[in-house]
Write a protein that holds these residues in place. Structure first.
Motif, PDB file in Angstrom:
ATOM      1  N   LYS A 136     -12.464  61.812  40.961  1.00 35.81           N
ATOM      2  CA  LYS A 136     -12.300  60.388  41.290  1.00 35.81           C
ATOM      3  C   LYS A 136     -11.429  60.224  42.534  1.00 35.81           C
ATOM      4  O   LYS A 136     -11.645  59.327  43.353  1.00 35.81           O
ATOM      5  CB  LYS A 136     -11.657  59.629  40.112  1.00 35.81           C
ATOM      6  CG  LYS A 136     -12.602  59.379  38.961  1.00 35.81           C
ATOM      7  CD  LYS A 136     -13.507  58.187  39.224  1.00 35.81           C
ATOM      8  CE  LYS A 136     -14.532  58.028  38.134  1.00 35.81           C
ATOM      9  NZ  LYS A 136     -15.723  57.307  38.589  1.00 35.81           N
ATOM     10  N   TYR A 137     -10.435  61.114  42.643  1.00 34.80           N
ATOM     11  CA  TYR A 137      -9.557  61.054  43.811  1.00 34.80           C
ATOM     12  C   TYR A 137     -10.345  61.351  45.093  1.00 34.80           C
ATOM     13  O   TYR A 137     -10.217  60.636  46.093  1.00 34.80           O
ATOM     14  CB  TYR A 137      -8.402  62.056  43.656  1.00 34.80           C
ATOM     15  CG  TYR A 137      -7.486  62.100  44.862  1.00 34.80           C
ATOM     16  CD1 TYR A 137      -6.630  61.044  45.148  1.00 34.80           C
ATOM     17  CD2 TYR A 137      -7.501  63.193  45.724  1.00 34.80           C
ATOM     18  CE1 TYR A 137      -5.809  61.075  46.261  1.00 34.80           C
ATOM     19  CE2 TYR A 137      -6.681  63.233  46.845  1.00 34.80           C
ATOM     20  CZ  TYR A 137      -5.835  62.166  47.109  1.00 34.80           C
ATOM     21  OH  TYR A 137      -5.040  62.189  48.217  1.00 34.80           O
ATOM     22  N   GLU A 148     -13.530  60.990  45.501  1.00 31.84           N
ATOM     23  CA  GLU A 148     -14.455  59.862  45.720  1.00 31.84           C
ATOM     24  C   GLU A 148     -13.727  58.666  46.339  1.00 31.84           C
ATOM     25  O   GLU A 148     -14.238  58.020  47.253  1.00 31.84           O
ATOM     26  CB  GLU A 148     -15.094  59.433  44.384  1.00 31.84           C
ATOM     27  CG  GLU A 148     -16.205  60.360  43.938  1.00 31.84           C
ATOM     28  CD  GLU A 148     -16.665  60.100  42.512  1.00 31.84           C
ATOM     29  OE1 GLU A 148     -17.497  60.862  42.023  1.00 31.84           O
ATOM     30  OE2 GLU A 148     -16.174  59.133  41.893  1.00 31.84           O
ATOM     31  N   PHE A 149     -12.517  58.399  45.812  1.00 34.59           N
ATOM     32  CA  PHE A 149     -11.736  57.269  46.332  1.00 34.59           C
ATOM     33  C   PHE A 149     -11.389  57.467  47.806  1.00 34.59           C
ATOM     34  O   PHE A 149     -11.603  56.572  48.637  1.00 34.59           O
ATOM     35  CB  PHE A 149     -10.456  57.090  45.499  1.00 34.59           C
ATOM     36  CG  PHE A 149      -9.431  56.201  46.141  1.00 34.59           C
ATOM     37  CD1 PHE A 149      -9.678  54.840  46.328  1.00 34.59           C
ATOM     38  CD2 PHE A 149      -8.215  56.712  46.579  1.00 34.59           C
ATOM     39  CE1 PHE A 149      -8.738  54.017  46.936  1.00 34.59           C
ATOM     40  CE2 PHE A 149      -7.268  55.898  47.185  1.00 34.59           C
ATOM     41  CZ  PHE A 149      -7.528  54.542  47.363  1.00 34.59           C
ATOM     42  N   MET A 150     -10.891  58.654  48.139  1.00 37.45           N
ATOM     43  CA  MET A 150     -10.496  58.916  49.521  1.00 37.45           C
ATOM     44  C   MET A 150     -11.721  58.970  50.446  1.00 37.45           C
ATOM     45  O   MET A 150     -11.678  58.456  51.571  1.00 37.45           O
ATOM     46  CB  MET A 150      -9.697  60.225  49.625  1.00 37.45           C
ATOM     47  CG  MET A 150      -8.311  60.170  49.005  1.00 37.45           C
ATOM     48  SD  MET A 150      -7.237  58.811  49.552  1.00 37.45           S
ATOM     49  CE  MET A 150      -6.999  59.175  51.270  1.00 37.45           C
ATOM     50  N   GLY A 192     -14.367  57.317  50.053  1.00 36.12           N
ATOM     51  CA  GLY A 192     -14.793  55.918  50.180  1.00 36.12           C
ATOM     52  C   GLY A 192     -14.069  55.179  51.294  1.00 36.12           C
ATOM     53  O   GLY A 192     -14.572  54.179  51.822  1.00 36.12           O
ATOM     54  N   MET A 240     -16.555  47.155  51.328  1.00 40.25           N
ATOM     55  CA  MET A 240     -16.649  48.375  50.522  1.00 40.25           C
ATOM     56  C   MET A 240     -15.276  49.049  50.388  1.00 40.25           C
ATOM     57  O   MET A 240     -14.849  49.411  49.302  1.00 40.25           O
ATOM     58  CB  MET A 240     -17.641  49.335  51.159  1.00 40.25           C
ATOM     59  CG  MET A 240     -17.830  50.636  50.374  1.00 40.25           C
ATOM     60  SD  MET A 240     -18.989  51.702  51.226  1.00 40.25           S
ATOM     61  CE  MET A 240     -18.748  53.229  50.377  1.00 40.25           C
ATOM     62  N   LYS A 241     -14.571  49.144  51.550  1.00 37.63           N
ATOM     63  CA  LYS A 241     -13.269  49.804  51.529  1.00 37.63           C
ATOM     64  C   LYS A 241     -12.256  48.997  50.726  1.00 37.63           C
ATOM     65  O   LYS A 241     -11.474  49.550  49.965  1.00 37.63           O
ATOM     66  CB  LYS A 241     -12.767  50.011  52.966  1.00 37.63           C
ATOM     67  CG  LYS A 241     -13.462  51.146  53.669  1.00 37.63           C
ATOM     68  CD  LYS A 241     -12.984  51.295  55.079  1.00 37.63           C
ATOM     69  CE  LYS A 241     -13.801  52.352  55.815  1.00 37.63           C
ATOM     70  NZ  LYS A 241     -13.445  52.439  57.228  1.00 37.63           N
ATOM     71  N   ASN A 282     -12.984  49.316  47.152  1.00 38.87           N
ATOM     72  CA  ASN A 282     -12.528  50.638  46.718  1.00 38.87           C
ATOM     73  C   ASN A 282     -11.026  50.642  46.442  1.00 38.87           C
ATOM     74  O   ASN A 282     -10.553  51.148  45.422  1.00 38.87           O
ATOM     75  CB  ASN A 282     -12.874  51.645  47.829  1.00 38.87           C
ATOM     76  CG  ASN A 282     -12.867  53.081  47.340  1.00 38.87           C
ATOM     77  OD1 ASN A 282     -12.918  53.320  46.150  1.00 38.87           O
ATOM     78  ND2 ASN A 282     -12.797  54.011  48.262  1.00 38.87           N
ATOM     79  N   LYS A 288      -9.016  50.832  42.795  1.00 38.16           N
ATOM     80  CA  LYS A 288      -7.970  51.842  42.562  1.00 38.16           C
ATOM     81  C   LYS A 288      -6.676  51.176  42.079  1.00 38.16           C
ATOM     82  O   LYS A 288      -6.027  51.643  41.132  1.00 38.16           O
ATOM     83  CB  LYS A 288      -7.737  52.624  43.856  1.00 38.16           C
ATOM     84  CG  LYS A 288      -6.554  53.553  43.839  1.00 38.16           C
ATOM     85  CD  LYS A 288      -5.538  53.118  44.863  1.00 38.16           C
ATOM     86  CE  LYS A 288      -4.215  53.745  44.640  1.00 38.16           C
ATOM     87  NZ  LYS A 288      -3.148  53.087  45.353  1.00 38.16           N
ATOM     88  N   ARG A 341      -7.016  49.954  38.579  1.00 39.11           N
ATOM     89  CA  ARG A 341      -6.990  51.082  37.652  1.00 39.11           C
ATOM     90  C   ARG A 341      -5.548  51.544  37.431  1.00 39.11           C
ATOM     91  O   ARG A 341      -5.159  51.941  36.339  1.00 39.11           O
ATOM     92  CB  ARG A 341      -7.834  52.225  38.209  1.00 39.11           C
ATOM     93  CG  ARG A 341      -8.208  53.253  37.144  1.00 39.11           C
ATOM     94  CD  ARG A 341      -8.943  54.427  37.733  1.00 39.11           C
ATOM     95  NE  ARG A 341     -10.290  54.097  38.132  1.00 39.11           N
ATOM     96  CZ  ARG A 341     -10.825  54.443  39.302  1.00 39.11           C
ATOM     97  NH1 ARG A 341     -10.115  55.087  40.179  1.00 39.11           N
ATOM     98  NH2 ARG A 341     -12.060  54.135  39.593  1.00 39.11           N
ATOM     99  N   ALA A 389      -5.297  56.505  56.491  1.00 44.47           N
ATOM    100  CA  ALA A 389      -6.769  56.428  56.367  1.00 44.47           C
ATOM    101  C   ALA A 389      -7.273  55.210  57.149  1.00 44.47           C
ATOM    102  O   ALA A 389      -6.494  54.303  57.446  1.00 44.47           O
ATOM    103  CB  ALA A 389      -7.153  56.307  54.895  1.00 44.47           C
TER     104      ALA A 389
END
Lengths: 248, 458
Positions: free
Chosen positions: A98-99, A101-103, A105, B1-2, B5, B9, B12, B237
């Motif tokens: 998941k990590y 995938e998150f990064m 993304g 999308m970002k 995302n 996170k 969560r 990022a």
């Protein structure tokens, strides 16, 4: 070969401090090159890296990453770099996959690219089925491998790594060094490393820059520096440069 | 999308198993408290059975007991005592209260014309509301015995008729009017006060725990990101800092909304439990007027629920929404402050130190509203109390019930402004070097030294 990073008289002065943490440093990193910044504690390595990573603002000067200014186009810069901080962690409640995938993304523009990044990350970290476990249960070495995979899976133009192999055992550290060299050679990725481990730097880097007191004292290929300072290894070069600076 | 995302996170991270448990726990706790309180009071008001021990064999006492047996709503359970050790006897018989008519009771009143004693034994309860209600109901029986004696003695000695005795006993009736919010109802203010007090005392406790939970949750989440350096990874990022901050705040707001919603649902059920039949009985017993002599302009409401609604003491759906609005802003302010403080933390110890001033700011209005009415304080203290943005939510229920809408709206406006300022500071912190250069480490002078070393090392 083109220039991926061009640092031009970059300076940083923190508020309420008399001296510059980084004082007009200039160097460049070419495409496919591994460049290492080395220096004693408090020399200004992390500040330099943080400025190039657009985390903190430069007081003076500029740096161009793939032709984009860290001052004027920080968003464009971030599209071309990845940064791995020293002793960094990951989200403990996420699983390894998941990590990734998150990064991925945050970098990928479409789902196809995202899948490609994740697959590459899975292959690089080598954690296998343990990627389905929560990161909270990972060892320090496993976290570092996951973070390294995250840093290179997007194949950035410039991967910036602060103490890339910290927390890894000898075998894992060796694997990572080999991986960095392979990626630079085969994928034409550029690396800006920062480390205290002279053996590692000597093994992995094409060129080094020795920084002390916020000033970049010397830049060059390791063999040239050894010859210039009549030193047997990089450690001796480093010692002489630092001592010379203290005398001044 | 970002952004999606990032938001996913953050949600969560914030809405984890622990947070969901806390929300459900608050809601279920409130519902259960309402049910338990209502049930406890219902039990306390169960006056159908009174335990009595008759040790007197006089005709007078026999007639007295017959009258009591015949009276509606009172069943007498007769017991025999084996000794005068009441502690042992109460335990043996499993009783909570007992009325004892001692030997010579009738003789003392009828023949000697002397006051006689009736003994009332009760087991000390833990001081809960229901236990005191049980005592009140047993006292009513003693009151009936007293009335019977008065009637019998007066009848025998002075030859008065039943009507004359009734007139002597109750020469007047008290009709209680309660005025609130520009309206008047025929109902006891004391009875209404006791109900609203029990309703409103739970709100500050719930707000306190909600703020405590939400603030610590976001502060820990942010500080962990900074300490673990995941924040550096995230901010390097290709996402804008405003997106990162926006996702964090939106996730926090969603969490706050869910928390507020869970609390409001629990609170509505709590109120329903409290204003059920048991509460009605309690209020009726505290307001014993039954025969209303003319009503003037006041409304004869009949029951507690109507009285509270008429006086604006029961919240309307719109008032629940307004209360939820202030609750939301209180939690949002708590989260924004926690976001800033969490970003300043350098280790887990400093998180605990940083959270302390926030907790004090949450506790001050909590204790003030538990013991007094903020609006009745002197102007200076009132200003200080209302300068704390959380105070407005603590007093929201009272203000809404009393129709003090000006105070409510000023409070809400103040909270909005306070939230905007907090957000401005949070944005400043996230978009400048301050996120990485401003730090707080627990430990006084050592902390300063540590901070300098950290900057030097950079």
């Amino acid at each position: 070969m083109g220039t991926v990073l061009e640092v031009k008289e970059l300076s940083k002065k923190y508020p309420k401090k008399d001296n510059f943490a980084v004082d007009k440093i200039s160097f460049s990193v070419e495409e496919g090159e591994i460049f290492a910044l080395i220096g004693p504690n408090g020399a200004g390595k992390t500040t330099t890296i943080r400025m190039i990573s657009t985390l903190i603002q430069a007081t003076e000067g500029d740096a161009l990453v793939a032709g984009h200014s860290i001052i004027k186009e920080p968003d464009k810069v971030r599209e071309n770099i990845t940064y791995l901080p020293d002793e960094a962690g990951a989200y403990k409640t996420m699983t390894g996959i998941k990590y990734l995938e998150f990064m991925a993304g945050l970098f990928a523009k479409d789902s196809e690219t995202l899948d490609k990044y994740v697959e590459r990350g899975k292959a690089i970290c080598g954690l296998g089925d343990r990627l389905n476990e929560k990161i909270g249960g990972y060892s320090r070495g496993m976290i570092r491998k996951l973070l390294l995979a995250r840093a290179v899976m997007t194949e950035p133009k410039l991967a910036i790594m602060d103490e890339a192999t910290s927390g890894l055992d000898v075998i894992n550290a060796l694997e990572i060094r080999k991986m960095i060299k392979t990626l630079a050679k085969e994928r034409n990725m550029s690396f800006l490393l920062s480390s205290h481990n002279m053996l590692e730097i000597e093994y992995v880097s094409d060129r080094v820059g020795i920084i002390t007191g916020g000033k970049l004292m010397v830049v060059g290929k390791i063999d040239e520096l050894k010859e210039c300072y009549q030193a047997a290894n990089l450690e001796e070069v480093f010692e002489r440069v630092v001592k010379d600076n203290e005398v001044r | 999308m970002k952004f999606g995302n990032l938001l996913k996170k953050e949600l969560r991270e914030l809405i984890n198993a622990q947070a969901i448990f806390s929300m459900l726990f608050t809601m279920v706790l409130l519902i259960l408290m309402g049910q338990i309180m209502g049930h406890a009071m219902e039990e306390g008001f169960d006056t159908s059975t009174i335990t009595l021990c008759n040790q007197d064999n006089s005709e007078f006492t026999a007639e007295l007991l017959k009258k009591l047996d015949d009276s509606e709503g009172t069943d007498i359970n007769y017991v025999e005592l084996q000794s005068d050790d009441y502690a042992a006897e109460m335990e043996r018989l499993g009783l909570k209260s007992l009325v004892i008519i001692p030997q010579g009771y009738g003789e003392s009143i009828i023949e000697k014309h002397e006051p006689a004693s009736v003994k009332f034994v009760s087991v000390f309860q833990n001081g809960g509301i229901a236990s005191s209600i049980g005592t009140i109901s047993a006292s009513d029986v003693i009151g009936q015995i007293e009335n019977f004696c008065t009637n019998e003695v007066l009848l025998k000695n002075y030859g008065l008729s039943d009507e004359e005795i009734e007139l002597v006993r109750t020469p007047m009736q008290t009709v209680e009017y309660t005025v609130n919010n520009g309206k008047t109802v025929v109902y006891s203010a004391a009875a209404l006060g006791s109900v609203t007090m029990m309703q409103s005392m739970i709100a500050p406790i719930a707000i306190f725990f909600l703020l405590l939970m939400a603030s610590q949750m976001i502060m820990t989440a942010i500080s962990t990101e900074k300490i673990d350096k995941t924040l550096e990874t995230l901010l390097s990022a290709p996402v804008s800092r405003m997106s990162v901050l926006g996702a964090k705040m939106l996730a926090a707001v969603i969490t706050a909304l869910l928390s507020a919603l869970s609390m409001i649902i629990g609170f509505v059920f709590y109120m329903q439990g409290m204003t059920g039949s048991a509460m009605q009985e309690m209020a009726s017993s505290a307001a014993p007027q039954t025969n209303i002599l003319g009503s003037d302009a006041a409304l004869q409401v009949g029951n507690l629920g109507n009285a509270m609604s008429e006086l604006g003491l029961a919240l309307s759906p719109m008032e629940y929404v307004l209360f939820a609005l202030q609750l939301f802003f209180t939690v949002a302010i708590g989260l924004a402050i926690s976001l800033i403080l969490g970003a300043m933390a350098t280790d887990t110890k400093s998180v605990q130190t940083l959270v302390t001033p926030l907790m004090i700011a949450v506790m001050i209005p909590f204790f003030i509203t538990m013991f007094t009415d903020v609006n009745s304080m002197s102007a200076g203290f009132k200003l200080i109390a209302y300068a704390i943005p959380f105070t407005h939510t603590y007093t929201a229920l009272t203000n809404l019930m009393n129709g003090d809408m000006l105070i409510y709206w000023i409070g809400l406006a103040y909270q909005v402004v306070f939230f905007a300022v907090c957000m401005f500071l949070a944005v400043r912190m996230f978009t400048t070097d301050k996120l990485f250069t401003v730090s707080f480490s627990a430990g006084g002078k050592k902390a300063g030294k540590k901070k300098s070393q950290t900057e030097d090392a950079q």
